[in-house]
Design a protein around this motif. Structure first.
Motif, mmCIF file in Angstrom:
data_model
loop_
_atom_site.group_PDB
_atom_site.id
_atom_site.type_symbol
_atom_site.label_atom_id
_atom_site.label_comp_id
_atom_site.label_asym_id
_atom_site.label_seq_id
_atom_site.Cartn_x
_atom_site.Cartn_y
_atom_site.Cartn_z
ATOM 1 N N LEU A 121 1.047 -1.387 0.000
ATOM 2 C CA LEU A 121 -0.072 -0.117 -0.289
ATOM 3 C C LEU A 121 1.016 1.650 -0.197
ATOM 4 C CD1 LEU A 121 -2.820 -0.862 3.004
ATOM 5 C CD2 LEU A 121 -2.208 -1.336 0.972
ATOM 6 N N THR A 122 0.617 2.052 -0.599
ATOM 7 C CA THR A 122 1.670 3.506 -0.995
ATOM 8 C C THR A 122 0.777 4.087 -0.854
ATOM 9 O OG1 THR A 122 2.761 1.978 -2.682
ATOM 10 C CG2 THR A 122 3.074 4.457 -2.804
ATOM 11 N N ASP A 123 1.161 5.452 -0.532
ATOM 12 C CA ASP A 123 0.892 6.828 -0.234
ATOM 13 C C ASP A 123 2.062 7.958 -0.683
ATOM 14 O OD1 ASP A 123 -1.434 8.764 0.921
ATOM 15 O OD2 ASP A 123 -0.415 9.030 1.970
ATOM 16 N N ILE A 124 1.429 9.089 -1.662
ATOM 17 C CA ILE A 124 1.913 10.036 -1.797
ATOM 18 C C ILE A 124 1.242 11.522 -1.683
ATOM 19 C CG2 ILE A 124 3.264 11.012 -3.662
ATOM 20 C CD1 ILE A 124 4.019 8.799 -5.279
ATOM 21 N N GLU A 125 2.217 12.001 -0.380
ATOM 22 C CA GLU A 125 0.858 13.505 0.058
ATOM 23 C C GLU A 125 2.303 14.520 -0.264
ATOM 24 O OE1 GLU A 125 -0.498 15.695 2.505
ATOM 25 O OE2 GLU A 125 -1.391 14.016 1.940
ATOM 26 N N PRO A 126 1.709 14.807 -1.548
ATOM 27 C CA PRO A 126 2.263 16.547 -1.743
ATOM 28 C C PRO A 126 2.307 17.650 -1.125
ATOM 29 C CG PRO A 126 -0.141 15.450 -2.821
ATOM 30 C CD PRO A 126 -0.053 14.631 -1.853
ATOM 31 N N GLY A 127 3.858 17.627 -1.660
ATOM 32 C CA GLY A 127 4.161 19.050 -0.387
ATOM 33 C C GLY A 127 4.180 20.491 -1.319
ATOM 34 N N TYR A 128 5.063 20.961 -1.016
ATOM 35 C CA TYR A 128 5.664 22.150 -2.332
ATOM 36 C C TYR A 128 5.730 22.148 -3.826
ATOM 37 C CZ TYR A 128 5.468 24.153 2.620
ATOM 38 O OH TYR A 128 5.475 24.787 3.838
ATOM 39 N N PRO A 129 5.334 22.836 -4.440
ATOM 40 C CA PRO A 129 5.319 22.281 -5.545
ATOM 41 C C PRO A 129 7.288 23.287 -5.690
ATOM 42 C CG PRO A 129 4.017 24.717 -5.485
ATOM 43 C CD PRO A 129 4.428 23.952 -4.576
ATOM 44 N N PRO A 130 7.719 23.285 -7.103
ATOM 45 C CA PRO A 130 9.049 23.593 -7.140
ATOM 46 C C PRO A 130 8.697 24.851 -7.277
ATOM 47 C CG PRO A 130 8.096 22.479 -9.243
ATOM 48 C CD PRO A 130 6.700 22.404 -8.235
ATOM 49 N N THR A 131 10.607 25.872 -7.315
ATOM 50 C CA THR A 131 10.433 27.195 -7.047
ATOM 51 C C THR A 131 11.010 27.548 -8.664
ATOM 52 O OG1 THR A 131 10.540 27.018 -4.228
ATOM 53 C CG2 THR A 131 10.886 28.817 -5.692
#
Length: 417
Positions: A313-323
């Motif tokens: 089971l895999t979960d990806i939590e998005p963070g900040y986008p590229p600057t």
């Protein structure tokens, strides 16, 4: 002497930028140095975490008192937005300073060290606030020269709390009544020579996402692994498989970093556990590569798990986008730095940094630049200095005048009458 900027197309000489309004800005900033340092030390001694920084907010409002600013406090955070309206109508430009600290126990030995156990300004946000407040004071003395408005964005929650997004949702980009057209954020850097300004066109910092993987097998006695489905070999193989994914699926000129930073499984030496856990970070420089990693990582996990008879089971939590810097604005920051601070205090960044920054949310919407200001202490080799996020980091306060002058120069340049 560094008198040129190297872009992908080769070196380009810095143009002469004669502007009488920019002359003397550094001296004006140096005259404000006692106020800048006093505010910085007050904030450093009383750091706060996250999105709720009541004492920091009050200190900022108090420092801005008496200036011709329209001040608004945030509702979902303890942010401060201040608008300076110029003597003539025109566009708006935004200057940002982040305000929150880090959960570290300070070990610097300075007389103004943190009074709050386990909390420290280890990323220089205290200096950012102080520079921005002094820039507001400096620009207030030039208000008649501004054809437009300056929005000062004092932002909580940069350290993983999406504070910039909160302020955008509350309307900071439209605080002047017209949409901000340019934006600048400065960030101190303890491993750069004091006073140096550096940035680059295009991506300057990475997107930062986190992942959690759970490998589920079937527990049993360690002496009889054939009667169990052992998740540990699958978890171990995943570490190598994810690295292979990066080297074989990702363009080296649009890079990604996938780091497994935590593995947890088992309780004792003679028991095969039912499950194993892995966690880590994903860093990417573009939306395309970010999407590709998000798509490929679960596939790799599921197929490696299947080869071992495990469910994954895999979960990806998005963070900040590229600057991502605007090419025009990043180049302009370097040009302004050469004129205001001198050519010896300018250097183009050779490559992006894989750290992340939530000013990225502003730069998704507004052309602008994110730049670094060197603050390595005098007499210290920058390569050996304690880095940002270290509980021993020191910042040379003499460099703060350069930051104040740069903020002011960017606004005056953007709002030429």
């Amino acid at each position: 002497m560094r008198a040129s900027i190297e872009y992908m197309t080769g070196p380009t000489e810095l143009p002469s930028l004669p502007d009488a309004r920019l002359a003397g800005l550094l001296e004006e900033a140096r005259a404000l140095q006692p106020r800048t340092v006093a505010l910085r030390r007050e904030l450093h001694q009383h750091p706060e975490l996250g999105l709720t920084l009541p004492r920091t907010q009050e200190a900022v409002v108090a420092e801005l008192e008496g200036l011709p600013l329209e001040i608004t406090r945030g509702t979902t955070t303890t942010s401060v937005t201040a608008v300076l309206r110029g003597g003539k109508p025109g566009p708006a430009v935004l200057l940002r300073g982040d305000m929150d600290a880090l959960p570290l126990t300070e070990d610097t030995g300075v007389e103004f060290a943190s009074d709050v156990p386990g909390v420290m300004h280890a990323c220089g946000h205290d200096t950012h606030v102080a520079m921005l407040a002094s820039a507001a004071r400096l620009l207030s003395s030039h208000v008649e020269e501004l054809a437009g408005s300056v929005v000062f964005m004092f932002q909580p929650g940069e350290e993983g709390h999406h504070g910039a997004r909160h302020m955008i949702h509350e309307g900071v980009l439209d605080a002047a009544g017209t949409r901000v057209e340019r934006a600048l954020a400065l960030h101190v850097h303890a491993n750069l020579p004091s006073g140096l300004v550096t940035t680059r066109t295009g991506p300057v910092m990475a997107a930062a996402d986190t992942f959690d993987i759970r490998v589920v097998g079937s527990g049993g006695h360690a002496s009889m692994p054939y009667n169990a489905v052992d998740p540990i070999p699958a978890a171990a193989e995943l570490v190598g498989a994810l690295q292979t994914m990066v080297t074989r699926r990702i363009d080296v000129f649009d890079p990604a970093v996938v780091s497994v930073t935590r593995i947890a499984a088992g309780t004792t030496s003679n028991v095969i556990p039912e499950s194993a856990e892995l966690s880590g970070t994903i860093r990417t420089m573009s939306a395309r590569t970010r999407a590709l990693v998000h798509e490929e990582l679960p596939k790799v996990c599921e197929n490696v798990g299947a080869a071992h008879g495990c469910q994954v089971l895999t979960d990806i939590e998005p963070g900040y986008p590229p600057t991502v810097n605007s090419p025009e604005q990043a180049a302009r920051v370097l040009q302004l730095a050469a004129e205001v601070l001198g050519a010896d205090n300018v250097e183009p960044m050779p490559a992006p940094i894989m750290g992340a920054e939530d000013f990225s949310y502003v730069l998704q919407r507004v052309p602008g630049a994110f730049a670094f200001l060197g603050t390595c202490p005098s007499g210290t080799d920058p390569a050996q200095a304690a880095a940002n996020h270290s509980n021993r980091v020191h910042y040379d306060e003499a460099a703060l005048a350069n930051g104040v002058a740069m903020y002011a120069a960017f606004a005056l340049d953007a709002l030429r009458g």
